[in-house]
Scaffold this active site. Structure first.
Site, PDB file in Angstrom:
ATOM      1  N   GLU A 229      43.258  49.886  30.527  1.00 24.40           N
ATOM      2  CA  GLU A 229      43.599  50.454  31.820  1.00 24.40           C
ATOM      3  C   GLU A 229      45.115  50.649  31.881  1.00 24.40           C
ATOM      4  O   GLU A 229      45.873  49.695  31.711  1.00 24.40           O
ATOM      5  CB  GLU A 229      43.144  49.511  32.937  1.00 24.40           C
ATOM      6  CG  GLU A 229      43.431  50.057  34.311  1.00 24.40           C
ATOM      7  CD  GLU A 229      42.820  49.208  35.413  1.00 24.40           C
ATOM      8  OE1 GLU A 229      43.086  47.994  35.455  1.00 24.40           O
ATOM      9  OE2 GLU A 229      42.079  49.764  36.239  1.00 24.40           O
TER      10      GLU A 229
ATOM     11  N   GLY B 170      48.528  32.471  45.944  1.00 23.51           N
ATOM     12  CA  GLY B 170      47.196  32.930  45.519  1.00 23.51           C
ATOM     13  C   GLY B 170      46.437  31.806  44.832  1.00 23.51           C
ATOM     14  O   GLY B 170      45.284  31.513  45.161  1.00 23.51           O
TER      15      GLY B 170
ATOM     16  N   GLY C  46      51.325  35.501  43.729  1.00 18.44           N
ATOM     17  CA  GLY C  46      50.002  35.185  43.201  1.00 18.44           C
ATOM     18  C   GLY C  46      49.897  33.801  42.586  1.00 18.44           C
ATOM     19  O   GLY C  46      49.030  33.000  42.977  1.00 18.44           O
ATOM     20  N   PRO C  47      50.758  33.479  41.627  1.00 17.87           N
ATOM     21  CA  PRO C  47      50.613  32.185  40.959  1.00 17.87           C
ATOM     22  C   PRO C  47      50.918  30.986  41.872  1.00 17.87           C
ATOM     23  O   PRO C  47      50.618  29.853  41.494  1.00 17.87           O
ATOM     24  CB  PRO C  47      51.636  32.254  39.813  1.00 17.87           C
ATOM     25  CG  PRO C  47      51.906  33.710  39.628  1.00 17.87           C
ATOM     26  CD  PRO C  47      51.762  34.335  40.975  1.00 17.87           C
TER      27      PRO C  47
ATOM     28  N   GLY D 195      52.927  35.864  49.957  1.00 21.38           N
ATOM     29  CA  GLY D 195      53.476  35.030  48.889  1.00 21.38           C
ATOM     30  C   GLY D 195      53.120  35.554  47.511  1.00 21.38           C
ATOM     31  O   GLY D 195      52.528  36.626  47.377  1.00 21.38           O
TER      32      GLY D 195
ATOM     33  N   CYS E  19      41.740  51.963  40.514  1.00 14.56           N
ATOM     34  CA  CYS E  19      40.928  51.275  39.499  1.00 14.56           C
ATOM     35  C   CYS E  19      39.745  52.125  39.073  1.00 14.56           C
ATOM     36  O   CYS E  19      39.294  52.041  37.940  1.00 14.56           O
ATOM     37  CB  CYS E  19      40.488  49.914  40.002  1.00 14.56           C
ATOM     38  SG  CYS E  19      39.836  49.938  41.661  1.00 14.56           S
TER      39      CYS E  19
ATOM     40  N   LYS F  91      45.737  36.551  51.230  1.00 12.85           N
ATOM     41  CA  LYS F  91      47.000  36.558  50.476  1.00 12.85           C
ATOM     42  C   LYS F  91      47.123  37.974  49.896  1.00 12.85           C
ATOM     43  O   LYS F  91      46.485  38.313  48.910  1.00 12.85           O
ATOM     44  CB  LYS F  91      46.938  35.517  49.343  1.00 12.85           C
ATOM     45  CG  LYS F  91      48.292  35.056  48.813  1.00 12.85           C
ATOM     46  CD  LYS F  91      49.226  36.129  48.303  1.00 12.85           C
ATOM     47  CE  LYS F  91      48.901  36.572  46.890  1.00 12.85           C
ATOM     48  NZ  LYS F  91      49.830  37.670  46.424  1.00 12.85           N
TER      49      LYS F  91
ATOM     50  N   GLU G 284      36.685  42.423  41.951  1.00  8.90           N
ATOM     51  CA  GLU G 284      36.811  43.875  41.825  1.00  8.90           C
ATOM     52  C   GLU G 284      37.947  44.090  40.842  1.00  8.90           C
ATOM     53  O   GLU G 284      39.112  43.920  41.203  1.00  8.90           O
ATOM     54  CB  GLU G 284      37.192  44.393  43.221  1.00  8.90           C
ATOM     55  CG  GLU G 284      36.686  45.735  43.564  1.00  8.90           C
ATOM     56  CD  GLU G 284      35.191  45.787  43.481  1.00  8.90           C
ATOM     57  OE1 GLU G 284      34.722  46.358  42.480  1.00  8.90           O
ATOM     58  OE2 GLU G 284      34.506  45.277  44.373  1.00  8.90           O
TER      59      GLU G 284
HETATM   60  P1  NAP Z   1      47.317  41.203  39.708  1.00  3.90           P
HETATM   61  O1  NAP Z   1      48.369  40.316  39.195  1.00  3.90           O
HETATM   62  O2  NAP Z   1      45.920  40.980  39.269  1.00  3.90           O
HETATM   63  O3  NAP Z   1      47.416  41.126  41.312  1.00  3.90           O
HETATM   64  C1  NAP Z   1      46.367  41.190  42.238  1.00  3.90           C
HETATM   65  C2  NAP Z   1      46.525  40.111  43.307  1.00  3.90           C
HETATM   66  O4  NAP Z   1      46.323  38.817  42.727  1.00  3.90           O
HETATM   67  C3  NAP Z   1      47.928  40.062  43.931  1.00  3.90           C
HETATM   68  O5  NAP Z   1      47.827  39.648  45.271  1.00  3.90           O
HETATM   69  C4  NAP Z   1      48.576  38.988  43.083  1.00  3.90           C
HETATM   70  O6  NAP Z   1      49.717  38.434  43.658  1.00  3.90           O
HETATM   71  C5  NAP Z   1      47.452  37.991  42.954  1.00  3.90           C
HETATM   72  N1  NAP Z   1      47.602  37.054  41.842  1.00  3.90           N
HETATM   73  C6  NAP Z   1      48.338  37.194  40.707  1.00  3.90           C
HETATM   74  N2  NAP Z   1      48.213  36.096  39.941  1.00  3.90           N
HETATM   75  C7  NAP Z   1      47.397  35.236  40.594  1.00  3.90           C
HETATM   76  C8  NAP Z   1      46.892  33.939  40.301  1.00  3.90           C
HETATM   77  N3  NAP Z   1      47.199  33.298  39.180  1.00  3.90           N
HETATM   78  N4  NAP Z   1      46.071  33.342  41.204  1.00  3.90           N
HETATM   79  C9  NAP Z   1      45.730  33.976  42.342  1.00  3.90           C
HETATM   80  N5  NAP Z   1      46.181  35.209  42.678  1.00  3.90           N
HETATM   81  C10 NAP Z   1      46.994  35.838  41.800  1.00  3.90           C
HETATM   82  O7  NAP Z   1      47.670  42.701  39.444  1.00  3.90           O
HETATM   83  P2  NAP Z   1      49.145  43.326  39.349  1.00  3.90           P
HETATM   84  O8  NAP Z   1      50.082  42.394  38.662  1.00  3.90           O
HETATM   85  O9  NAP Z   1      49.518  43.736  40.699  1.00  3.90           O
HETATM   86  O10 NAP Z   1      48.861  44.601  38.436  1.00  3.90           O
HETATM   87  C11 NAP Z   1      48.673  44.440  37.036  1.00  3.90           C
HETATM   88  C12 NAP Z   1      47.564  45.329  36.534  1.00  3.90           C
HETATM   89  O11 NAP Z   1      46.348  45.030  37.220  1.00  3.90           O
HETATM   90  C13 NAP Z   1      47.730  46.811  36.796  1.00  3.90           C
HETATM   91  O12 NAP Z   1      48.512  47.442  35.857  1.00  3.90           O
HETATM   92  C14 NAP Z   1      46.311  47.287  36.780  1.00  3.90           C
HETATM   93  O13 NAP Z   1      45.887  47.513  35.461  1.00  3.90           O
HETATM   94  C15 NAP Z   1      45.548  46.151  37.356  1.00  3.90           C
HETATM   95  N6  NAP Z   1      45.224  46.350  38.790  1.00  3.90           N
HETATM   96  C16 NAP Z   1      43.959  46.663  39.125  1.00  3.90           C
HETATM   97  C17 NAP Z   1      43.637  46.862  40.450  1.00  3.90           C
HETATM   98  C18 NAP Z   1      42.261  47.205  40.892  1.00  3.90           C
HETATM   99  O14 NAP Z   1      42.093  47.719  41.982  1.00  3.90           O
HETATM  100  N7  NAP Z   1      41.235  46.928  40.122  1.00  3.90           N
HETATM  101  C19 NAP Z   1      44.612  46.756  41.427  1.00  3.90           C
HETATM  102  C20 NAP Z   1      45.915  46.418  41.061  1.00  3.90           C
HETATM  103  C21 NAP Z   1      46.184  46.220  39.733  1.00  3.90           C
HETATM  104  P3  NAP Z   1      51.134  39.150  43.319  1.00  3.90           P
HETATM  105  O15 NAP Z   1      51.159  40.368  44.139  1.00  3.90           O
HETATM  106  O16 NAP Z   1      52.163  38.167  43.724  1.00  3.90           O
HETATM  107  O17 NAP Z   1      51.139  39.435  41.847  1.00  3.90           O
END
Ligand code: NAP
Ligand code: MG
Length: 464
Positions: free
Chosen positions: A371, A207, A203-204, A201, A279, A170, A245
């Protein structure tokens, strides 16, 4: 890249179960240029069933044959390098040269590394009167973010396939096209049906369904710490393995004996790379009080080289732009001194942020703790080495870092005291085989190289 209007399940593109779609937006100009289907529980269920059905066959395939398939996948990706770069440039907003050199070439290299590791790995060992088999964990649910969209897919899928696992992916909603391109490449490389499956799709929805599905044995997630905690709780309740990660707030420690100009210039480049959406970025620069003003002047001069639209792209979406701007405003409000950039967007159209540098940052400030995930660097002063170490270790994160000193031994002595998973010594080069992953709240488990492969294996001991 022409978008698909279905999911890649069991070796074919098939219609999505629902009718919802996700718009794909170019962050440089806010134009919607494609749509992909938004997966539901039913799509995830079909994909997990396909992965389970394919598992015995793939797990039973000789490692050399799995290696040959992964090598074929590497070759297909290499042949589509320009298309990968153009796709990531459009959906992430990355400058094309960076998209080619990093977003395309890095995952091609990592895929190649797993073709070699699959062929050479010892999947069997002798310990005294026991034979120990290293067997695949099973069906992997992979959830990836948008910041290095193909790299993060390959860093999970390639070792999982090398181990003999099957996968449901996903990808992030902001970067689904390169994930579709990857699925096409898997198909072209001739992997057996069901070994790799893609459900685009939210995340919520998709995912969450993947994490909760009883047919998934291991969840590998890269993204925010907040979502990682939720995923770990759901997986933990079902005794599923997780690899996480998560975020980082890494320190770039410049010791008094270091080549200051080099350390500052490399440090600024590290933070501005990928518009700060990394990150492992060294977002806190730590400089001795006596060389502090000199370092700040060097950093401000270096920041001027990152002209938006040339060497630096926009951030990925409007929410990230607002988030990063909020942090910049908070830094000012808490008393940090702006020496480059600021909260104003450098362009009206698109999700642009000015490369920003703060001086007079103290360790307790929000911008020194959280972050930001944008092109924002904080420069902090330390009094002595123990003070530098306290500051470097003084966040909940521990993903990466850097140490600069007059000689490597001095830098290594400091690095050994850091609570973090990776440290670059005097500008050490990136190694795609080195274990990558976090201490503390930066995560659980390691990716890349042989350690990344081990994440997807479990042991069975036979006693004789
Ligand atoms: P995120 O919400 O953690 O998204 C990462 C992945 O998880 C995406 O595929 C996301 O889908 C999915 N996801 C979201 N909610 C989920 C849930 N409840 N259950 C399962 N999967 C779920 O990150 P983001 O919203 O893209 O970014 C927010 C912040 O995260 C950034 O500002 C940054 O600080 C941090 N971030 C860190 C990394 C890293 O490499 N460590 C990478 C990206 C972001 P969707 O795409 O539909 O949200
Ligand atoms: Mg999200």
């Amino acid at each position: 890249m022409k978008p698909h209007d279905g999911m890649y399940i069991d070796g074919e593109w098939r219609p999505a179960a629902g009718t919802e779609t996700i718009d794909v937006v170019n962050p440089a100009d806010e134009q919607v240029f494609a749509t992909v289907p938004a997966g539901t529980d039913a799509d995830v269920d079909a994909a997990v069933r396909a992965a389970r059905a394919a598992l015995p066959g793939w797990a039973g395939t000789a490692p050399a044959d799995r290696a040959a398939r992964i090598a074929a996948l590497r070759d297909v990706l290499a042949g589509r390098r320009d298309e990968i770069a153009e796709t990531v440039a459009a959906e992430l907003g990355a400058p094309l040269a960076f998209a080619q050199a990093v977003h395309a070439d890095l995952p091609i290299k990592v895929a190649g590394s797993y073709a070699e590791l699959a062929a050479g790995h010892a999947f069997e060992e002798r310990i005294g009167n026991s034979t120990v088999f290293h067997e695949p964990v099973g069906v992997v649910g992979a959830i990836t973010p948008w910041n290095y969209p193909l790299h993060q897919i390959v860093a999970k899928v390639a070792p999982a396939l090398a181990a003999g696992c099957t996968v449901v992916l996903k990808p992030a909603e902001d970067t689904p096209l390169v994930a579709q391109l990857f699925a096409d490449s898997v198909h072209e490389a001739g992997l057996p049906a069901g070994v790799f499956n893609l459900v685009t799709g939210l995340g919520p929805v998709a995912g969450q369904a993947l994490v909760a599905h009883p047919g998934v044995d291991l969840v590998s997630f890269t993204g925010s710490t907040a979502v990682g905690k939720q995923i770990a709780a759901t997986a933990g309740a079902a005794v599923k393995r997780v690899a996480l990660e998560l975020g980082g707030k890494s320190a770039n420690v410049i010791l008094p004996t270091a080549d200051l100009a080099k350390a500052v210039n490399v440090g600024v480049a590290n933070v501005m790379s990928n518009t700060g959406q990394t990150c492992s970025a060294w977002t806190r620069m730590l400089v001795h009080r006596e060389r502090y003003d000199e370092a700040v002047a060097l950093a401000a001069a270096a920041a001027a080289k990152y002209v938006p639209g040339e060497r630096i792209g926009p951030v990925v979406n409007a929410e990230q732009q607002a988030r990063v701007r909020g942090y910049i405003e908070q830094g000012i409000a808490e008393g940090a001194r702006l020496v480059a950039g600021g909260p104003e967007a450098p362009r009206a159209l698109g999700y642009w942020v000015s490369p920003t540098i703060f001086a007079d940052v103290t360790p307790g400030m929000t911008i020194a703790q959280e972050e930001i995930f944008g092109p924002v660097l904080s420069i902090l002063a330390y009094e002595d080495e123990d003070d530098a170490l306290r500051i470097a270790n003084g966040t909940v994160y521990g993903l990466a870092g850097a140490v600069w000193a007059g000689d490597d031994a001095e830098a290594v002595a400091f690095a050994r005291r850091m609570e973090t998973g990776q440290v670059d010594i005097n500008g050490g080069r990136f190694n795609p085989l080195a274990p990558f992953g976090g201490y503390k709240q930066s995560g659980v488990g390691r990716e890349l190289g042989p350690h990344g492969l081990a994440e997807y294996l479990q042991t069975k001991s036979l006693q004789f």
